[in-house]
Design a protein around this motif. Sequence first.
Motif, short mmCIF file in Angstrom:
data_model
loop_
_atom_site.label_atom_id
_atom_site.label_comp_id
_atom_site.label_asym_id
_atom_site.label_seq_id
_atom_site.Cartn_x
_atom_site.Cartn_y
_atom_site.Cartn_z
N THR A 97 0.83 -1.21 0.00
CA THR A 97 0.00 0.00 0.00
C THR A 97 0.86 1.25 0.00
OG1 THR A 97 -1.80 -1.13 1.17
CG2 THR A 97 -1.77 1.27 1.26
N LEU A 98 1.90 1.26 0.83
CA LEU A 98 2.82 2.41 0.86
C LEU A 98 3.47 2.64 -0.50
CD1 LEU A 98 4.62 1.99 4.32
CD2 LEU A 98 2.76 3.57 3.73
N PRO B 101 -4.55 7.27 -5.30
CA PRO B 101 -5.12 7.64 -3.99
C PRO B 101 -4.97 6.51 -2.98
CG PRO B 101 -6.61 8.24 -5.78
CD PRO B 101 -5.53 7.42 -6.40
N LEU B 102 -5.02 6.87 -1.70
CA LEU B 102 -4.78 5.90 -0.63
C LEU B 102 -5.77 4.74 -0.66
CD1 LEU B 102 -3.30 5.01 1.92
CD2 LEU B 102 -4.79 6.53 3.24
N THR B 103 -7.05 5.03 -0.90
CA THR B 103 -8.05 3.95 -0.89
C THR B 103 -7.78 2.93 -2.01
OG1 THR B 103 -9.49 5.40 -2.22
CG2 THR B 103 -9.88 5.32 0.17
N ALA C 3 -4.82 2.42 -3.39
CA ALA C 3 -3.56 1.76 -3.04
C ALA C 3 -3.78 0.67 -2.00
CB ALA C 3 -2.56 2.80 -2.53
N LEU C 4 -4.67 0.95 -1.03
CA LEU C 4 -4.97 -0.03 0.01
C LEU C 4 -5.65 -1.26 -0.58
CD1 LEU C 4 -5.09 -0.79 3.00
CD2 LEU C 4 -7.27 0.44 3.16
N TRP D 84 0.84 3.85 -3.08
CA TRP D 84 0.31 5.17 -2.70
C TRP D 84 1.00 6.28 -3.48
CZ3 TRP D 84 0.34 7.43 2.99
CH2 TRP D 84 -0.58 8.49 3.05
N LYS D 85 2.19 6.01 -3.97
CA LYS D 85 2.92 7.01 -4.76
C LYS D 85 2.25 7.26 -6.11
CE LYS D 85 7.44 5.73 -2.81
NZ LYS D 85 8.81 5.24 -3.15
#
Length: 450
Positions: free
Chosen positions: A147-148, A155-157, A159-160, A151-152
């Motif tokens: 996920t980290l 969006p975070l959601t 990526a998660l 994330w680059k």
Amino acid sequence: MKKKQQRPRMSPPKFLAIGFVTIALIGTFLLMLPISGEQGIHTRLVDAFFTAVSAISVTGLTVVDTGTHWSTFGQIVILMLIQLGGLGFMTSATWIALVLNRRISLRERMILQEAMGQYQIQGIVDLIRRVLVYAFTIEGIGAFLLTLRFWKEMPLTDALYLGVFQSVSIFNNAGFDLLGSIHGPFTGFVIYGTDPILNIINMCLIFLGGIGFIVMFDVMEFPKCRKLSLHSKVVLSVSGALILIGAFALFALEFSNPKTLGSLSYPQKVMASFFQSITSRSGGISTINIGELQQSSQFFLIMLMFIGAAPGSTGGGIKVTTFAVLVGSVITMIKGKRDVVLFRNRISEAIVYKAVTLTIISLLVLVGFSMFLSATESSDFLTILFEAVSAFCTVGLSMGLSTELTDVGKFTVAILMLLGRLGPLTLAYALNRKRYKDLYRHPEGRIIIG
């Protein structure tokens, strides 16, 4: 008054075989629903069945792109099938029973013993608890790290979601990916071939999923007892040797190939060689185009796929322990000795016979199915053989034949994946109603060998 005869219960191997087929059919039904396809697209029976079997057998071969063809619901169905297939549906059912504080019966313990490949039934429930804790912990760490990294780019959601899916898929050696929705259908991890962070995370997940939970437990307990079991020694030593040999061979064979390693820097060539060596024994994802490899490299990957991962792992193949016993048998015969010895431990004749039987049955299955596919598919034999071995050994690597298979070819490859996940010996035991003990021995005869 005559007593009513009780209906004989299914043997554990037969129960496991029927269970896997049942879950595959349920998955097929769910994937055929309009809600499973992107924008409500209806998926054909053969494609849904192929995908469901590929997921439950943690293989990773696909006939449609996972990231673009399936909706979020369809992808979650695939993810659940992967988790069930990787851990085993009996392991998952036991976890649910433990959560509900339900007692595990003796018969259920026997089935778990068969599913986990254990010699004794004692402590099997505790083993299942530890399997679940280790699996979810590793998948959680992998999801966090992935996920980290993603994330680059998103969006975070997003990526998660991608991190969780890929962590579960890669740790269970399934090989499914959602990267087609980002970089185009069937792009896979090739675009990340020079990314050291993503490569290292994925290699660790594949390796941990491929060595098996028993070896993980031994390694975790090593600081306390300062001792490893024979099984763990064989798995770790043979796996390490195969990774090194595979990486060296691929590095040498593909060093100057402009379509694979030729255009990469020296460190990138080393990293790509190690990645392909690790993933070829069950991972199912690749960072170079397998179809562009030299024929010598492709055939070498076939041998690595056939050997596979460790028993009790999420990987397939004849298993590294079987390979070790076969090599030990050859060395014993050449030296003119009587016993097969590994790490100063004598291997029983029963295990040697089982290793030889498993290997011969596997070879016969692959020969038969490869001949059949060569009659139904319009492709060269090496490509067909590669696809057959990848399916039967639940690896998931492909030279591009999966998307070009006929409907007959898709059903054939799907059956190969099921056979590979169940294991030839388990299937043979499942079909055998009774096992008889010999009451006498025939006189010894002599035949000429060689």
